[in-house]
Design a protein around this motif. Structure first.
Motif, PDB file in Angstrom:
ATOM      1  N   ARG A   1       0.874  -1.194   0.000  1.00  0.00           N
ATOM      2  CA  ARG A   1       0.000   0.000   0.000  1.00  0.00           C
ATOM      3  C   ARG A   1       0.900   1.230   0.000  1.00  0.00           C
ATOM      4  N   HIS A   2       1.301   1.624  -1.165  1.00  0.00           N
ATOM      5  CA  HIS A   2       2.406   2.558  -1.305  1.00  0.00           C
ATOM      6  C   HIS A   2       1.980   3.842  -2.022  1.00  0.00           C
TER       7      HIS A   2
ATOM      8  N   PRO B   1       8.276   8.274  -7.621  1.00  0.00           N
ATOM      9  CA  PRO B   1       7.385   7.122  -7.819  1.00  0.00           C
ATOM     10  C   PRO B   1       6.348   6.996  -6.709  1.00  0.00           C
ATOM     11  N   GLY B   2       5.178   6.455  -7.079  1.00  0.00           N
ATOM     12  CA  GLY B   2       4.159   6.148  -6.082  1.00  0.00           C
ATOM     13  C   GLY B   2       3.239   7.304  -5.765  1.00  0.00           C
ATOM     14  N   ILE B   3       3.209   8.318  -6.635  1.00  0.00           N
ATOM     15  CA  ILE B   3       2.262   9.423  -6.448  1.00  0.00           C
ATOM     16  C   ILE B   3       1.558   9.658  -7.784  1.00  0.00           C
TER      17      ILE B   3
ATOM     18  N   LYS C   1      -3.273  -1.415  -3.123  1.00  0.00           N
ATOM     19  CA  LYS C   1      -2.021  -0.713  -3.446  1.00  0.00           C
ATOM     20  C   LYS C   1      -2.065   0.751  -3.014  1.00  0.00           C
ATOM     21  N   VAL C   2      -3.241   1.206  -2.614  1.00  0.00           N
ATOM     22  CA  VAL C   2      -3.402   2.645  -2.368  1.00  0.00           C
ATOM     23  C   VAL C   2      -3.264   2.954  -0.880  1.00  0.00           C
TER      24      VAL C   2
ATOM     25  N   TYR D   1     -12.761   2.101   1.010  1.00  0.00           N
ATOM     26  CA  TYR D   1     -11.558   1.369   0.594  1.00  0.00           C
ATOM     27  C   TYR D   1     -10.481   1.377   1.680  1.00  0.00           C
ATOM     28  N   GLY D   2     -10.797   1.991   2.807  1.00  0.00           N
ATOM     29  CA  GLY D   2      -9.869   1.966   3.941  1.00  0.00           C
ATOM     30  C   GLY D   2      -8.592   2.756   3.724  1.00  0.00           C
TER      31      GLY D   2
END
Ligand SMILES: *Cc1c(COP(=O)(O)O)cnc(C)c1O
Length: 457
Positions: A145-146, A180-182, A221-222, A254-255
């Motif tokens: 979850r990145h 990465p990851g945004i 992943k979020v 989605y937590g």
């Protein structure tokens, strides 16, 4: 100091040119002009080296909320610097100002917020967000979850991670961002849309982009969604009423963590302590800065909900993150006194029930000007849209720089407002009087006329 004060405005302008690289500035263009040297300020007015008195409709950079010339804040800083000018909060130490301020912040924020992580600025607060959000999911054994979802045209600061969270294309292009990851979804900018939907329908559509993005990436992943309650630097984008409730629903479902960037909206700008209070959201993390000290000293932080804070504490292990000036004693002392001023003088209530509605009333009259396509304002945070034609709606060619023309005319006529493209934004101090509000509106109207003349002539 005495030698400094003997210089003329022109001397400073020369020195400035020779030695000083300004932030967010075209250095070549500024080099061919002169900067405006601001030498002092009082109440809602700033004064430049040429003796001009200018109404500061931007509270500095959205921060001097209690106005200039506050001896209480100066005294708080002086007293703290005499007692303990600096010590850090590393290595299992702490000092009274950071502890006391942490406790005060808990009192004025929503009940889930019981802890705070201090920084020195809004950018540092949002860098902290990236680190803390990822740390949280790591500790919960969900390192995948990145990804953090943000919005186009958002402003979250100028350091590498904060600029990556932000959605400012020119900033990304200059530095190979985002990291990465945004990822970014659209902003709920109804006036900037084709306006084929009602604002409420449009708000829902924009919120659902969040859901679509989560499904596209995979919910597992979020990590989080970050947004300003009202986008500030992006042009005071007030979302339609349907937007925030829907975003909250999606985050809950989605937590994923909801992060409300309160750097501008925190501490009363919208007539509530935080933007989340105004829109009725329940964030998990709230970065803040600017208004916490009314800009008198640099200080920022992240309000941390129990959902996140409990995990950090229960799971343990060192969080390798912090700043030399995390919780600077003088900054914290000023922040505490600033919060006391807000409380003592009931300034947030004043924004909500008195000067807010008063200025809004005048502001919305500007919509009668032929150059104005829309006015909007919540609390003391507003914008107007300069347009070529209202019926049918036609916007100016961006290259014409109409917003900048208007902004320059405003300053020349004694009023600071800011241009974001052809959107003129305003955010005056909370102590603005009715007379000063009238002055602001009169000057704005005059400069709309002058702008019209300038582009016709
Ligand atoms: C100004 C701003 C920041 C960055 O704060 P700095 O103190 O300039 O680093 C972050 N978020 C928002 C919403 C801002 O307006």
């Amino acid at each position: 100091m005495a030698a400094l004060e003997k210089r003329s405005g022109a001397d400073w302008q020369e020195l400035d040119k020779d030695h000083h690289l300004h932030p967010f500035t075209d250095h070549k263009a500024l080099h061919e002009k002169k900067s405006r040297i601001i030498t002092r300020a009082e109440g809602v007015y700033i004064f430049d080296a040429d003796g001009n008195k200018i109404l500061d409709g931007m509270s500095g950079l959205w921060c001097v909320n209690v106005g200039y010339g506050r001896d209480e804040l100066v005294d708080a800083a002086t007293a703290q610097m005499r007692e303990l000018p600096y010590y850090n909060n590393f290595f299992q130490c702490a000092h009274p100002p950071s502890i006391e301020l942490a406790s005060m912040l808990q009192d004025v924020s929503q009940p889930q917020f019981n802890r705070v992580f201090f920084t020195g600025s809004g950018s540092e607060s949002n860098d902290t967000i990236v680190r803390m959000v990822r740390r949280y999911w790591d500790l919960l054994d969900q390192p995948q979850r990145h990804t953090i979802i943000s919005r186009k045209n958002a402003y979250h600061g100028s350091t590498v991670a904060a600029a990556s969270l932000g959605g400012m294309k020119p900033m990304h292009e200059q530095s190979g961002l985002p990291i990465p990851g945004i990822v970014h979804i659209d902003q709920p900018y109804w006036f900037g849309s084709d306006q084929s939907l009602s604002p409420d329908e449009f708000g829902l559509l924009m919120a659902r982009q969040l859901e679509e993005k989560i499904q596209e990436l995979g919910a597992d992943k979020v990590a989080a969604f970050i947004a300003e309650p009202i986008q500030g630097a992006g042009g005071v984008i007030v979302p339609p009423d349907t937007y925030w409730p829907q975003v909250q629903r999606i985050c809950d479902e989605y937590g994923i963590l909801l992060i409300s960037d309160e750097v501008i909206t925190g501490f009363g700008r919208l007539g509530e302590w935080f933007g989340a209070d105004y829109f009725g959201t329940k964030p998990d993390l709230m970065p803040f800065a600017k208004g916490v000290t009314s800009g008198y000293l640099p200080l920022g932080g992240v309000l941390v909900s129990d959902r996140v804070g409990d995990v950090l504490i229960d799971k343990g292990g060192e969080f390798f993150h912090g700043y030399t000036y995390s919780g600077h004693p003088a900054g914290c002392a000023v922040a505490m006194e600033n919060l006391r001023i807000l409380q003592r003088e009931k300034l947030i209530e004043r924004v909500k029930n008195d000067i807010g509605p008063y200025l809004q009333n005048g502001w919305h009259k500007l919509a009668e000007h032929p150059l104005v396509g829309e006015t909007r304002m919540v609390g003391l945070m507003g914008a107007l849209e300069l347009v070529k034609s209202r019926q049918p709606l036609e916007r100016f060619d961006e290259k014409q720089g109409v917003g900048t023309i208007c902004r320059d005319l405003l300053v020349d006529n004694g009023l600071v407002m800011r241009a974001v493209g052809d959107t003129i934004v305003v955010a005056p101090p909370f102590v603005l009087t009715h007379e000063e509000a009238d002055e602001l509106i009169e000057k704005a109207w005059l400069c709309l006329d002058l702008t019209q003349e300038a582009i016709n002539g």
